[in-house]
Design a protein around this motif. Structure first.
Motif, PDB file in Angstrom:
ATOM      1  N   HIS A 106       1.784   7.083  -7.043  1.00  0.00           N
ATOM      2  CA  HIS A 106       0.393   7.249  -7.507  1.00  0.00           C
ATOM      3  C   HIS A 106       0.345   7.542  -8.999  1.00  0.00           C
ATOM      4  CE1 HIS A 106      -3.800   8.020  -7.443  1.00  0.00           C
ATOM      5  NE2 HIS A 106      -3.707   9.328  -7.583  1.00  0.00           N
ATOM      6  N   ASN A 107      -0.496   6.751  -9.708  1.00  0.00           N
ATOM      7  CA  ASN A 107      -0.726   6.887 -11.144  1.00  0.00           C
ATOM      8  C   ASN A 107       0.512   6.597 -11.991  1.00  0.00           C
ATOM      9  OD1 ASN A 107      -3.446   7.481 -10.928  1.00  0.00           O
ATOM     10  ND2 ASN A 107      -3.102   9.694 -10.815  1.00  0.00           N
ATOM     11  N   GLY A 144       0.807  -1.206   0.000  1.00  0.00           N
ATOM     12  CA  GLY A 144       0.000   0.000   0.000  1.00  0.00           C
ATOM     13  C   GLY A 144       0.848   1.268   0.000  1.00  0.00           C
ATOM     14  N   ILE A 145       1.901   1.279   0.806  1.00  0.00           N
ATOM     15  CA  ILE A 145       2.805   2.444   0.838  1.00  0.00           C
ATOM     16  C   ILE A 145       3.510   2.608  -0.500  1.00  0.00           C
ATOM     17  CG2 ILE A 145       4.907   3.356   1.901  1.00  0.00           C
ATOM     18  CD1 ILE A 145       3.992   1.989   4.510  1.00  0.00           C
ATOM     19  N   TYR A 146       3.987   1.478  -1.056  1.00  0.00           N
ATOM     20  CA  TYR A 146       4.676   1.526  -2.357  1.00  0.00           C
ATOM     21  C   TYR A 146       3.755   2.091  -3.434  1.00  0.00           C
ATOM     22  CZ  TYR A 146       7.138  -0.142  -6.523  1.00  0.00           C
ATOM     23  OH  TYR A 146       7.774  -0.221  -7.742  1.00  0.00           O
ATOM     24  N   ALA A 147       2.502   1.639  -3.471  1.00  0.00           N
ATOM     25  CA  ALA A 147       1.569   2.109  -4.498  1.00  0.00           C
ATOM     26  C   ALA A 147       1.211   3.575  -4.304  1.00  0.00           C
ATOM     27  CB  ALA A 147       0.307   1.241  -4.481  1.00  0.00           C
ATOM     28  N   ALA A 148       0.994   3.974  -3.037  1.00  0.00           N
ATOM     29  CA  ALA A 148       0.579   5.359  -2.775  1.00  0.00           C
ATOM     30  C   ALA A 148       1.688   6.352  -3.124  1.00  0.00           C
ATOM     31  CB  ALA A 148       0.182   5.510  -1.310  1.00  0.00           C
ATOM     32  N   ALA A 150      -6.061   5.206   2.046  1.00  0.00           N
ATOM     33  CA  ALA A 150      -5.946   6.012   3.263  1.00  0.00           C
ATOM     34  C   ALA A 150      -4.751   6.955   3.181  1.00  0.00           C
ATOM     35  CB  ALA A 150      -5.817   5.096   4.476  1.00  0.00           C
ATOM     36  N   ILE A 151      -3.638   6.463   2.664  1.00  0.00           N
ATOM     37  CA  ILE A 151      -2.439   7.310   2.553  1.00  0.00           C
ATOM     38  C   ILE A 151      -2.674   8.433   1.547  1.00  0.00           C
ATOM     39  CG2 ILE A 151      -0.036   7.340   1.775  1.00  0.00           C
ATOM     40  CD1 ILE A 151       0.292   4.573   2.980  1.00  0.00           C
ATOM     41  N   LEU A 152      -3.276   8.117   0.412  1.00  0.00           N
ATOM     42  CA  LEU A 152      -3.535   9.147  -0.596  1.00  0.00           C
ATOM     43  C   LEU A 152      -4.469  10.227  -0.061  1.00  0.00           C
ATOM     44  CD1 LEU A 152      -3.940   7.014  -3.854  1.00  0.00           C
ATOM     45  CD2 LEU A 152      -2.025   8.485  -3.201  1.00  0.00           C
TER      46      LEU A 152
END
Length: 316
Positions: free
Chosen positions: A124-125, A117-121, A203-205
């Motif tokens: 982003h995009n 989740g942290i890696y993806a946030a 949540a991070i975004l």
């Protein structure tokens, strides 16, 4: 805070009572007769009647339900029809496997989901975000029992790194026991990790767009410091709530996974007891698992209030 805690405690007790009623009623409508299952099809009516009286099956349902509530209030369980031993002993033996399996699966879920989740946030995009969310969507779509079979084919049959099933017992050592639980824990964790990763990313975004994050950037703070010191603490509030729900899913998932891997845990005990019409074991095990799930969610709810003061209600 005390009023909020009292309200949640009363809700906990009401939920436990409602769950006990649902479990009792659900088992009451099951076809078949426990006494008939124990004595066989050739048993005489007199023998069946005597056994029903001994087991208390001749009493009205409401009276049996009240007796069961009284036993639970005194933290007691009944005796198994089939095994002839207290249910508490059967449950105690199997909890030494089911709880470590659930906790190991929860640990794998948490670590994998937070990292993903942290890696993806933070990407982003970009390609990393799209790739990670694609993998998480695949993880959500995979049934645990099917993924368990794939793990057995790959790591047990082809590579022979792990056993295909069974449990050596904790007497053989911690590592042999944990090694036997790795594949079952992975099969349980894949779906929950995928779900939690998507929630963590969202949540991070959401927190990254808050005013205090822009203020921290304006002060010249490093992006890594902003993420780990400020963003994660606020983003973890909804994530922790989801983790409480996932613990319930992992406990329920052990019923299927333990049978796939032939593990002598609570899930396999419930499955065998249903087949044997040993309703006392089924009833007590289901109530225990339900109580554990409700208690965990209660603790998560309390922790949510501790982390986020806004949930405590207006000050008086």
């Amino acid at each position: 805070m005390s009023a909020s805690l009292l309200q949640r405690t009363l809700t906990l007790l009401a939920t436990l009572l409602a769950a006990s009623a649902v479990i009792f009623l659900a088992l009451e409508v099951l076809p078949g007769n426990a006494a008939q299952m124990l004595m066989g099809a050739d048993a005489s009516p007199e023998a069946l009647q005597a056994l029903e009286q001994k087991l208390g099956l001749d009493r009205p349902a409401l009276q049996r339900y009240g007796g069961w509530l009284a036993e639970m209030a005194h933290c007691r369980m009944g005796n198994s029809y089939v095994y002839g031993t207290p249910v508490s002993e059967l449950v105690g033996e199997r909890l030494t496997l089911t709880l470590p399996l659930t906790l190991l699966a929860m640990a794998i879920t948490t670590v994998a989901a937070l990292l993903a989740g942290i890696y993806a946030a933070t990407r982003h995009n970009r390609l990393g975000d799209v790739g990670m969310m694609t993998l998480s969507q695949l993880g959500i779509a995979i049934p645990s029992f099917w993924f368990a079979i794939l793990l057995i084919l790959l790591f047990a049959v082809q590579l022979r790194w792990f056993a295909a099933g069974g449990f050596p017992g904790w007497d053989e050592g911690v590592w042999p026991g944990l090694k036997a639980l790795i594949l079952p824990a992975l099969s349980l964790a894949v779906v929950q990790a995928a779900i939690l990763a998507r929630n963590t990313r969202s949540a991070i975004l959401e927190v990254l767009h808050e005013d205090f994050v822009r203020t921290a950037r304006a002060k010249g703070l490093d992006e890594r410091a902003i993420l780990w010191r400020h963003v994660l603490r606020n983003a973890l509030v909804p994530v922790i709530t989801v983790m409480g729900w996932q613990f319930a899913s992992l406990l329920a998932g052990t019923i299927v996974v333990e049978n796939v891997f032939y593990l002598p845990g609570i899930g396999r005990l419930i499955f065998q007891s249903i087949a044997n019409r040993d309703l006392i074991v089924v009833r007590d095990c289901l109530m225990l698992l339900t109580a554990l799930v409700i208690l965990v969610n209660f603790l998560i709810d309390v922790l949510y209030v501790v982390i986020d003061p806004r949930m405590r209600g207006p000050a008086r």
